[in-house]
Scaffold this active site. Structure first.
Site, PDB file in Angstrom:
ATOM      1  N   TRP A  39      -4.770  -0.557 -15.733  1.00 29.72           N
ATOM      2  CA  TRP A  39      -6.076  -0.855 -16.334  1.00 29.72           C
ATOM      3  C   TRP A  39      -5.932  -2.069 -17.245  1.00 29.72           C
ATOM      4  CZ3 TRP A  39      -6.449   3.571 -13.732  1.00 29.72           C
ATOM      5  CH2 TRP A  39      -7.710   4.056 -13.404  1.00 29.72           C
ATOM      6  N   TRP A  41      -7.544  -3.532 -20.201  1.00 33.89           N
ATOM      7  CA  TRP A  41      -7.299  -3.611 -21.659  1.00 33.89           C
ATOM      8  C   TRP A  41      -6.220  -2.639 -22.092  1.00 33.89           C
ATOM      9  CZ3 TRP A  41     -11.053  -1.816 -26.042  1.00 33.89           C
ATOM     10  CH2 TRP A  41     -11.653  -0.601 -25.762  1.00 33.89           C
ATOM     11  N   TYR A  87      -7.666   9.465  -8.002  1.00 40.93           N
ATOM     12  CA  TYR A  87      -8.692   8.783  -8.784  1.00 40.93           C
ATOM     13  C   TYR A  87      -9.872   8.378  -7.907  1.00 40.93           C
ATOM     14  CZ  TYR A  87     -11.000   5.343 -11.746  1.00 40.93           C
ATOM     15  OH  TYR A  87     -11.929   4.655 -12.475  1.00 40.93           O
ATOM     16  N   GLN A 107     -13.041  -5.813 -18.002  1.00 33.15           N
ATOM     17  CA  GLN A 107     -12.916  -4.951 -19.192  1.00 33.15           C
ATOM     18  C   GLN A 107     -12.701  -5.837 -20.417  1.00 33.15           C
ATOM     19  OE1 GLN A 107      -9.852  -1.926 -18.819  1.00 33.15           O
ATOM     20  NE2 GLN A 107     -11.351  -0.296 -19.076  1.00 33.15           N
ATOM     21  N   ASP A 167     -17.015   3.922 -21.920  1.00 30.49           N
ATOM     22  CA  ASP A 167     -17.800   4.245 -20.740  1.00 30.49           C
ATOM     23  C   ASP A 167     -19.173   4.865 -20.987  1.00 30.49           C
ATOM     24  OD1 ASP A 167     -15.347   3.450 -19.861  1.00 30.49           O
ATOM     25  OD2 ASP A 167     -14.942   5.204 -18.631  1.00 30.49           O
ATOM     26  N   ARG A 200     -16.014  14.959 -20.429  1.00 28.42           N
ATOM     27  CA  ARG A 200     -16.202  13.783 -19.566  1.00 28.42           C
ATOM     28  C   ARG A 200     -17.685  13.459 -19.422  1.00 28.42           C
ATOM     29  NH1 ARG A 200     -11.970  10.681 -18.428  1.00 28.42           N
ATOM     30  NH2 ARG A 200     -13.241   9.942 -16.698  1.00 28.42           N
ATOM     31  N   TYR A 353     -15.912  12.275 -24.658  1.00 29.09           N
ATOM     32  CA  TYR A 353     -15.501  10.906 -24.386  1.00 29.09           C
ATOM     33  C   TYR A 353     -15.960   9.920 -25.454  1.00 29.09           C
ATOM     34  CZ  TYR A 353     -12.713   8.668 -20.901  1.00 29.09           C
ATOM     35  OH  TYR A 353     -11.689   8.054 -20.267  1.00 29.09           O
ATOM     36  N   TRP A 354     -16.735   8.886 -25.111  1.00 26.95           N
ATOM     37  CA  TRP A 354     -17.057   7.865 -26.122  1.00 26.95           C
ATOM     38  C   TRP A 354     -18.299   8.206 -26.929  1.00 26.95           C
ATOM     39  CZ3 TRP A 354     -13.690   3.982 -27.286  1.00 26.95           C
ATOM     40  CH2 TRP A 354     -12.654   3.762 -26.378  1.00 26.95           C
ATOM     41  N   GLU A 397      -5.143  11.105 -25.385  1.00 25.72           N
ATOM     42  CA  GLU A 397      -6.036   9.990 -25.040  1.00 25.72           C
ATOM     43  C   GLU A 397      -6.956   9.660 -26.222  1.00 25.72           C
ATOM     44  OE1 GLU A 397      -8.322  10.808 -21.531  1.00 25.72           O
ATOM     45  OE2 GLU A 397      -9.136   8.765 -21.404  1.00 25.72           O
TER      46      GLU A 397
HETATM   47  C1  GLC Z   1     -11.463   5.248 -19.474  1.00 31.58           C
HETATM   48  C2  GLC Z   1     -11.794   4.516 -20.762  1.00 31.58           C
HETATM   49  C3  GLC Z   1     -11.356   3.073 -20.655  1.00 31.58           C
HETATM   50  C4  GLC Z   1      -9.876   3.018 -20.308  1.00 31.58           C
HETATM   51  C5  GLC Z   1      -9.534   3.886 -19.103  1.00 31.58           C
HETATM   52  C6  GLC Z   1      -8.038   4.043 -18.915  1.00 31.58           C
HETATM   53  O1  GLC Z   1     -12.171   4.753 -18.396  1.00 31.58           O
HETATM   54  O2  GLC Z   1     -13.151   4.614 -21.072  1.00 31.58           O
HETATM   55  O3  GLC Z   1     -11.604   2.386 -21.835  1.00 31.58           O
HETATM   56  O4  GLC Z   1      -9.497   1.713 -20.086  1.00 31.58           O
HETATM   57  O5  GLC Z   1     -10.063   5.156 -19.261  1.00 31.58           O
HETATM   58  O6  GLC Z   1      -7.433   4.521 -20.078  1.00 31.58           O
END
Ligand code: GLC
Length: 433
Positions: A39, A41, A87, A107, A167, A200, A353-354, A397
């Site tokens: 991924w 970032w 995934y 990202q 997300d 989630r 989550y966020w 996480e």
């Molecule tokens: C989720 C997070 C994202 C991150 C990814 C992998 O999708 O929202 O920010 O990069 O997981 O950790």
């Protein structure tokens, strides 16, 4: 369960062991199972974590990320280096055309920030590798300006919520209300097989996320066409702040990489972006906010990303003070800093989550910003809280801001990386005292 008696050195060893366990050959998966690819970032933070003990491996992480860079400069949010069936949505759903399969969206651009951090520590013999990564980051920043701010407004837009890295932030609720739930792709969620569904995004949200993927795949991932049809077009305050900070890092690298001729171009973009950020300051809420570019509205939600302009010199001293006061208020309310959504917001959910949980990577960035604006003790408070949560609840996480519980995937790479950076910073602080 509390792990208070475990010495810090033991946690450092565990954090390094997590990075080693998630290493798939020069790149690191965020966690086993839930996120089996590289991924964007995540990798930048992981590279900074590696830089605390292994510069070669840190650079390798970024090099593997840029293997996924498109010819137009875009760096995808996922690079599918090797197949995995744990995934969704995988390469078949994205249908992109890069040599190594990738997703079709991006990202938060932390790359140049990570590169500057590594370059600061690296010996001269790494200069060629650093210069190559510098050029990749420069091409990427040009892509952001051209593809995502074609009118030169100084604010770049995201065309998919996953591009924000946050997300399902409540900021996206209003823009998503206009995105249909219909999809032509069969949805086979895998995330809820790894993690409790209550943590989630909901199914209805997920259908909208995939609706966007279908729409952009149908126009062949062409940036102009995507821009023209985008049902979701948002100037995220998080990404815009990170990009301006990354431009500043890039400017420093241009000088040290012997490319001072690039400086005027980078400075011009920075000037536009500073002005752009000032246009999303909400006088009413005394905050920087994301803007929905399809409706023109500011998205009036206090999220952790609203503090990221501190990473830059865009805020006035008065605006910086207001942001610091808002952080103090959240802490007084009893929440662990910094919740992804403020507990006073109606969209707040402490475990989903966020929509509430705390992320170590965002805390790291906010702490950098506080330091930049002269609030070192605020930075210490956030990082000490994050470190304590990890030592109590593991390299999770994310964390519940009300209970401190570790949630989501365990053995998480970027949490491990930030842990290593925090311990190093704490040591430096102690030595300076
Ligand atoms: C989720 C997070 C994202 C991150 C990814 C992998 O999708 O929202 O920010 O990069 O997981 O950790």
């Amino acid at each position: 369960m509390t792990e208070k008696s475990v010495p810090v050195s033991e946690f450092v060893a565990r954090a390094r062991a997590v990075l080693a366990a998630n290493d798939r050959g020069g790149y690191t998966v965020p966690t086993h199972g839930l996120y089996p690819f590289q991924w964007n970032w995540d990798s930048a933070f992981v590279a900074m974590g590696f830089a605390t003990f292994d510069i070669d491996r840190a650079l390798r992480e970024l090099e593997r990320l840029t293997e996924g860079q498109w010819d137009d400069g875009m760096i995808p949010h996922i690079v599918f280096h090797a197949p995995s069936d744990t995934y969704f949505p995988g390469p078949d759903v994205w249908g992109t055309r890069h040599r190594i399969p990738t997703s079709g969206i991006t990202q938060p651009p932390v790359l140049a920030i990570a590169l500057a951090e590594i370059a600061r520590r690296a010996g001269h013999h790494e200069q060629t590798r650093i210069a190559a990564l510098y050029r990749a980051a420069l091409r990427n920043h040009r892509w952001w300006a051209q593809a995502r701010d074609p009118d030169g407004t100084g604010l770049v837009a995201l065309l998919h919520n996953w591009e924000s890295g946050r997300d399902n932030s409540p900021e996206w609720d209003a823009p998503f209300a206009r995105v249909p739930e219909t999809t032509t792709t069969e949805i086979r969620r895998r995330d809820t097989g790894h993690v409790d569904a209550a943590m989630r995004p909901r199914d209805s949200d997920y259908r909208r996320y995939i609706h966007l993927v279908d729409a952009y795949r149908n126009v062949g991932w062409n940036p102009e066409k995507m821009w023209a049809i985008a049902p979701f077009k948002v100037a995220d305050i998080g990404v815009n702040s990170i990009l301006l900070a990354a431009e500043e890092s890039l400017l420093g690298l241009a000088r040290t990489c012997g490319e001072p001729g690039d400086a005027p171009e980078i400075e011009a973009r920075m000037m536009r972006m500073r002005a752009g950020l000032q246009r999303v300051w909400s006088v009413e809420r005394r905050q920087f906010q994301s803007r929905d570019l399809n409706s023109g509205e500011l998205l009036a939600v206090t999220t952790s990303a609203g503090f990221l302009p501190l990473l830059t010199d865009a805020p006035t001293p008065e605006q910086a003070q207001q942001m610091m006061r808002a952080l103090v208020q959240i802490a007084r309310g009893g929440a662990m800093l910094v919740p992804s959504t403020a507990p006073t917001e109606s969209g707040f959910e402490s475990k989903r989550y966020w929509r509430g949980p705390v992320w170590a990577v965002v805390n790291w960035l906010i702490a950098q910003g506080l330091e930049r604006h002269g609030d070192a003790s605020g930075a210490d408070a956030i990082l000490d809280g994050t470190q304590a949560a990890i030592e109590r609840a593991g390299l999770a996480e994310y964390f519940d801001p009300l209970s401190g519980e570790g949630l989501g995937g365990q053995g998480f790479s970027w949490t491990a990386a930030i842990y290593l950076l925090m311990v190093e910073r704490q040591r430096a602080r102690r030595e300076a005292a």
